[in-house]
Design a protein around this motif. Structure first.
Motif, PDB file in Angstrom:
ATOM      1  N   ASP A  90       1.048  -1.062   0.135  1.00 17.09           N
ATOM      2  CA  ASP A  90       0.007  -0.143  -0.159  1.00 17.09           C
ATOM      3  C   ASP A  90       1.034   0.964  -0.139  1.00 17.09           C
ATOM      4  O   ASP A  90       0.387   1.873  -0.365  1.00 17.09           O
ATOM      5  CB  ASP A  90      -0.653   0.237   1.115  1.00 17.09           C
ATOM      6  CG  ASP A  90      -2.248   0.781   0.941  1.00 17.09           C
ATOM      7  OD1 ASP A  90      -2.088   1.212  -0.567  1.00 17.09           O
ATOM      8  OD2 ASP A  90      -2.660   1.660   2.012  1.00 17.09           O
ATOM      9  N   ARG A  91       2.271   0.959   0.491  1.00 15.10           N
ATOM     10  CA  ARG A  91       2.571   2.296   0.290  1.00 15.10           C
ATOM     11  C   ARG A  91       3.300   3.038  -1.493  1.00 15.10           C
ATOM     12  O   ARG A  91       3.159   1.902  -2.190  1.00 15.10           O
ATOM     13  CB  ARG A  91       4.523   1.888   0.153  1.00 15.10           C
ATOM     14  CG  ARG A  91       4.417   1.297   1.569  1.00 15.10           C
ATOM     15  CD  ARG A  91       5.738   1.354   1.673  1.00 15.10           C
ATOM     16  NE  ARG A  91       5.954   1.058   3.662  1.00 15.10           N
ATOM     17  CZ  ARG A  91       6.904  -0.063   3.963  1.00 15.10           C
ATOM     18  NH1 ARG A  91       8.127  -0.477   3.710  1.00 15.10           N
ATOM     19  NH2 ARG A  91       7.228   0.137   5.415  1.00 15.10           N
ATOM     20  N   ASP A  92       2.921   3.900  -1.563  1.00 15.79           N
ATOM     21  CA  ASP A  92       2.698   5.225  -2.992  1.00 15.79           C
ATOM     22  C   ASP A  92       4.236   5.361  -2.617  1.00 15.79           C
ATOM     23  O   ASP A  92       4.831   6.205  -2.234  1.00 15.79           O
ATOM     24  CB  ASP A  92       1.538   5.897  -2.586  1.00 15.79           C
ATOM     25  CG  ASP A  92       1.537   6.483  -3.589  1.00 15.79           C
ATOM     26  OD1 ASP A  92       1.208   6.165  -5.042  1.00 15.79           O
ATOM     27  OD2 ASP A  92       0.589   7.231  -3.923  1.00 15.79           O
ATOM     28  N   THR A  93       4.409   4.796  -4.205  1.00 17.72           N
ATOM     29  CA  THR A  93       5.908   5.519  -4.971  1.00 17.72           C
ATOM     30  C   THR A  93       5.894   7.281  -5.694  1.00 17.72           C
ATOM     31  O   THR A  93       6.479   7.968  -5.758  1.00 17.72           O
ATOM     32  CB  THR A  93       6.900   5.268  -5.910  1.00 17.72           C
ATOM     33  OG1 THR A  93       6.035   4.400  -6.943  1.00 17.72           O
ATOM     34  CG2 THR A  93       7.515   3.829  -4.629  1.00 17.72           C
ATOM     35  N   ARG A  94       4.543   7.405  -5.389  1.00 15.03           N
ATOM     36  CA  ARG A  94       3.765   8.363  -6.529  1.00 15.03           C
ATOM     37  C   ARG A  94       4.181   9.548  -5.834  1.00 15.03           C
ATOM     38  O   ARG A  94       3.420  10.423  -4.801  1.00 15.03           O
ATOM     39  CB  ARG A  94       2.168   7.854  -7.614  1.00 15.03           C
ATOM     40  CG  ARG A  94       1.613   9.551  -7.579  1.00 15.03           C
ATOM     41  CD  ARG A  94       0.623   9.107  -8.012  1.00 15.03           C
ATOM     42  NE  ARG A  94      -0.011   9.213  -9.269  1.00 15.03           N
ATOM     43  CZ  ARG A  94      -0.181   8.405 -11.127  1.00 15.03           C
ATOM     44  NH1 ARG A  94       2.113   8.424 -10.519  1.00 15.03           N
ATOM     45  NH2 ARG A  94      -0.015   8.490 -11.746  1.00 15.03           N
ATOM     46  N   PRO A  95       5.324  10.352  -6.823  1.00 16.97           N
ATOM     47  CA  PRO A  95       5.333  11.935  -5.935  1.00 16.97           C
ATOM     48  C   PRO A  95       4.067  12.680  -5.669  1.00 16.97           C
ATOM     49  O   PRO A  95       3.400  12.657  -6.446  1.00 16.97           O
ATOM     50  CB  PRO A  95       6.379  12.343  -7.194  1.00 16.97           C
ATOM     51  CG  PRO A  95       6.299  11.836  -7.942  1.00 16.97           C
ATOM     52  CD  PRO A  95       5.830  10.682  -7.756  1.00 16.97           C
ATOM     53  N   ALA A  96       4.492  13.761  -4.882  1.00 18.89           N
ATOM     54  CA  ALA A  96       3.518  15.176  -4.591  1.00 18.89           C
ATOM     55  C   ALA A  96       3.392  15.705  -5.850  1.00 18.89           C
ATOM     56  O   ALA A  96       4.814  16.161  -6.651  1.00 18.89           O
ATOM     57  CB  ALA A  96       3.979  15.755  -3.574  1.00 18.89           C
ATOM     58  N   ALA A  97       2.065  16.346  -6.450  1.00 14.48           N
ATOM     59  CA  ALA A  97       2.308  16.997  -7.478  1.00 14.48           C
ATOM     60  C   ALA A  97       3.031  18.253  -6.781  1.00 14.48           C
ATOM     61  O   ALA A  97       3.290  19.032  -5.963  1.00 14.48           O
ATOM     62  CB  ALA A  97       1.060  17.721  -7.394  1.00 14.48           C
ATOM     63  N   GLY A  98       3.946  19.146  -8.629  1.00 16.81           N
ATOM     64  CA  GLY A  98       4.763  19.742  -8.122  1.00 16.81           C
ATOM     65  C   GLY A  98       5.871  19.159  -7.848  1.00 16.81           C
ATOM     66  O   GLY A  98       7.208  20.001  -8.517  1.00 16.81           O
ATOM     67  N   THR A  99       6.349  18.558  -7.312  1.00 20.41           N
ATOM     68  CA  THR A  99       7.639  17.195  -8.059  1.00 20.41           C
ATOM     69  C   THR A  99       8.238  17.275  -8.920  1.00 20.41           C
ATOM     70  O   THR A  99       8.376  17.400  -9.377  1.00 20.41           O
ATOM     71  CB  THR A  99       7.297  16.010  -6.805  1.00 20.41           C
ATOM     72  OG1 THR A  99       6.894  16.445  -5.663  1.00 20.41           O
ATOM     73  CG2 THR A  99       9.128  15.461  -6.783  1.00 20.41           C
ATOM     74  N   VAL A 100       9.621  18.451  -8.740  1.00 19.81           N
ATOM     75  CA  VAL A 100      10.333  17.636  -9.833  1.00 19.81           C
ATOM     76  C   VAL A 100      11.626  17.178  -9.732  1.00 19.81           C
ATOM     77  O   VAL A 100      12.415  16.679  -8.948  1.00 19.81           O
ATOM     78  CB  VAL A 100      11.267  19.047 -10.521  1.00 19.81           C
ATOM     79  CG1 VAL A 100      11.786  18.813 -11.626  1.00 19.81           C
ATOM     80  CG2 VAL A 100      10.326  20.199 -10.729  1.00 19.81           C
TER      81      VAL A 100
END
Length: 166
Positions: free
Chosen positions: A90-100
């Motif tokens: 269930d861990r999420d590797t998706r970066p937060a919006a705006g992450t470069v």
């Protein structure tokens, strides 16, 4: 005040707006500051003003609520309350919006921006996954999160007997 040309159907991306900041004349920078912050510029230090404007543009764009993120967080909180730990799957590797995300590959630096709708902007185009971008860069199939360093390579399991790996 728009800082980049656009058509009514396609507003400029945050990346494009930030990229155009160095091209703006100081009166345009001051007007943009006034629009974004509702006050006069605190000083005339252009690099400072550009950095603050770039940050504010990202804040405004990526402040939008991501329903999928809220849903994932609710699931993770429920699992944490029930079991006392978060499951690995269930861990999420998706970066937060705006992450470069930046990656150097074969002496070329590549930058990708995570957007609020869960996609990624790369070279002026939108992609649904980092893996598609990694494939475009390398020409081979890659795990996008692995290629951009969001997760490490899988570690081989160590057997209970000394030194043996499965």
């Amino acid at each position: 005040m728009n800082i980049s040309p656009r058509t009514p159907a396609t507003p400029p991306s945050v990346v494009a707006q930030i990229g155009r900041l160095p091209e703006l004349k100081m009166p345009e920078i001051k007007a943009l500051w006034q629009k974004l912050f509702g006050a006069d510029t605190p000083n005339y230090n252009r690099p400072f003003l550009e950095r603050r404007i770039a940050y504010r543009l990202q804040e405004v764009e990526f402040r939008k609520v991501d329903a999928k993120l809220l849903e994932r967080n609710q699931r993770r909180i429920a699992a944490l309350l029930e079991t006392g730990k978060v499951e690995k799957s269930d861990r999420d590797t998706r970066p937060a919006a705006g992450t470069v995300l930046t990656r150097e590959y074969r002496d070329v630096e590549y930058c990708v921006v995570a957007t609020a709708d869960g996609q990624y902007e790369f070279n002026g185009r939108m992609y649904p996954s980092l893996s598609m971008i990694a494939r475009e860069i390398t020409g081979t199939r890659w795990s996008g999160p692995l290629f951009f360093g969001l997760k490490g390579p899988a570690k081989p399991e160590v057997s209970t007997r000394k030194g043996l790996r499965r």
